[in-house]
Design a protein around this motif. Structure first.
Motif: not given
Ligand code: 2P0
Length: 330
Positions: A16-17, A19, A136-137, A243, A283-284
């Motif tokens: 997921y990258w 919004k 939330g995330s 990504m 990931d990040g």
């Molecule tokens: C994921 N990541 O799909 C991607 C790949 C990081 C890299 O989901 O803004 O903390 O809270 O929705 O979920 C990390 O981002 O971001 C993430 P928000 P999130 O796992």
């Protein structure tokens, strides 16, 4: 009025990258993840008249500022549904470092959502929980389920069709392993949320990311359903590289890799050439997660442990659904 939940972390194989709606956390693309056993967050939430404001403690430290307000906003969503005005005390513990690219916000917000809804007496199904956890995330909606999970992006403006579903339970593919290597436990400088917003805003490669991700999803689903390791591994590795290329090409550049990250990526490629089939995903943050099969995992884990840059190694398989536990943290 008090409840405790445990949720496992999850690692995306198709990421997921970006919004399309920042407030509701609606993604531009769907994503697919593996929920990990052994890397978890436990959270206790209590609502009471005795609390004058929301409070949050993570791993023994009191949290204020932006992190507290994110958790408080999450409680607001749940309080509104439950028609409650009570303030909440939140205490959370993870067994792995946070903000270092190991998806602590995913397990954290999944556990928080489950515990808080239960504490206020709401009986929600996992789709409804996912819609709340996602706010939330984003990746938190995937941690509500065990095994292999897809967060479908949805198309509706209100986000009511953007939630996670299980592709396959953990027992479907018990031999699939993930060796998580921590090369530095320092908190990252650019949070994923800011990183992805910047990428959407100005990476010239973001359009290409969106154009190719649908095909990655089709192949990853097939790889999981048919337990085709070569297909799934190759897609996961390429998707991760794509990504990271989108973020490397933003202004200013976001490079989550440390020198140790790159050396571990090369190590994975070398092992593969030697016949030890394995693939990386990142990931990040700087950590390298290596996908492999149980038949090779001992050799691969030993190779990773030999690397002097590696501080800690977690060996994971597909984990369980998030759930309620009786063991309260306070
Ligand atoms: C994921 N990541 O799909 C991607 C790949 C990081 C890299 O989901 O803004 O903390 O809270 O929705 O979920 C990390 O981002 O971001 C993430 P928000 P999130 O796992």
């Amino acid at each position: 009025m008090k409840s405790t939940a445990i949720a496992n972390s999850n690692i995306a194989l198709v990421k997921y990258w970006g919004k399309r709606n920042e407030k509701l956390i609606l993604p531009f693309n769907s994503s697919i993840s593996m929920t990990l056993d052994g890397l978890y967050t436990a959270t206790t939430v209590e609502f009471s008249e005795k609390y004058k404001q929301d409070s949050l403690s993570i791993d023994g430290g009191h949290i204020f500022g932006e992190e507290l307000s994110k958790a408080s906003v999450q409680l607001d969503i749940i309080r509104k549904l439950a028609k409650s005005t009570l303030k909440g005390k939140m205490v959370s513990r993870s067994n792995f470092p946070k903000s270092a690219g190991l998806a602590s916000s995913a397990s954290g917000f999944a556990a928080l959502t489950l515990a808080a809804t239960k504490a206020l007496g709401l009986h929600l199904d996992r789709k409804e929980l996912g819609i709340i956890a996602r706010q939330g995330s984003g990746s938190a909606c995937r941690s509500l389920y065990g095994g292999f999970v897809e967060w479908q992006k949805g198309t509706l403006e209100d986000g009511s069709d953007s939630y996670a579903r299980q592709i396959a339970p953990k027992d479907h593919w018990g031999e699939l392993a993930m060796v998580v290597s921590v090369v530095t436990a320092k908190e990252k400088k650019v949070k994923s949320r800011a990183g992805m917003a910047q990428t959407v805003a100005n990476s010239p490669l973001y359009k290409a990311w969106l154009e190719t991700v649908e095909d990655d999803l089709v192949k990853a689903r097939k790889g999981i359903k048919e337990m085709n390791f070569t297909l799934l591994g190759a897609i996961a590795e390429m998707n991760c590289l794509k990504m990271h290329c989108t973020m490397v090409t933003t202004t200013p550049h976001i490079i989550y890799w440390e020198p140790q990250t790159v050396s571990m990526m090369k190590e994975v490629m070398a092992m593969r050439e030697e016949g030890l089939e394995c693939y990386f995903t990142i990931d990040g943050g700087p950590q390298v997660k290596i996908l492999c099969l149980d038949k090779d995992v001992k050799k691969i884990e030993a190779r990773v442990r030999e690397n002097k840059d590696v501080q800690k190694v977690y060996l994971c398989h597909a984990g369980d659904d998030a759930g309620i536990t009786k063991e309260d943290l306070f």
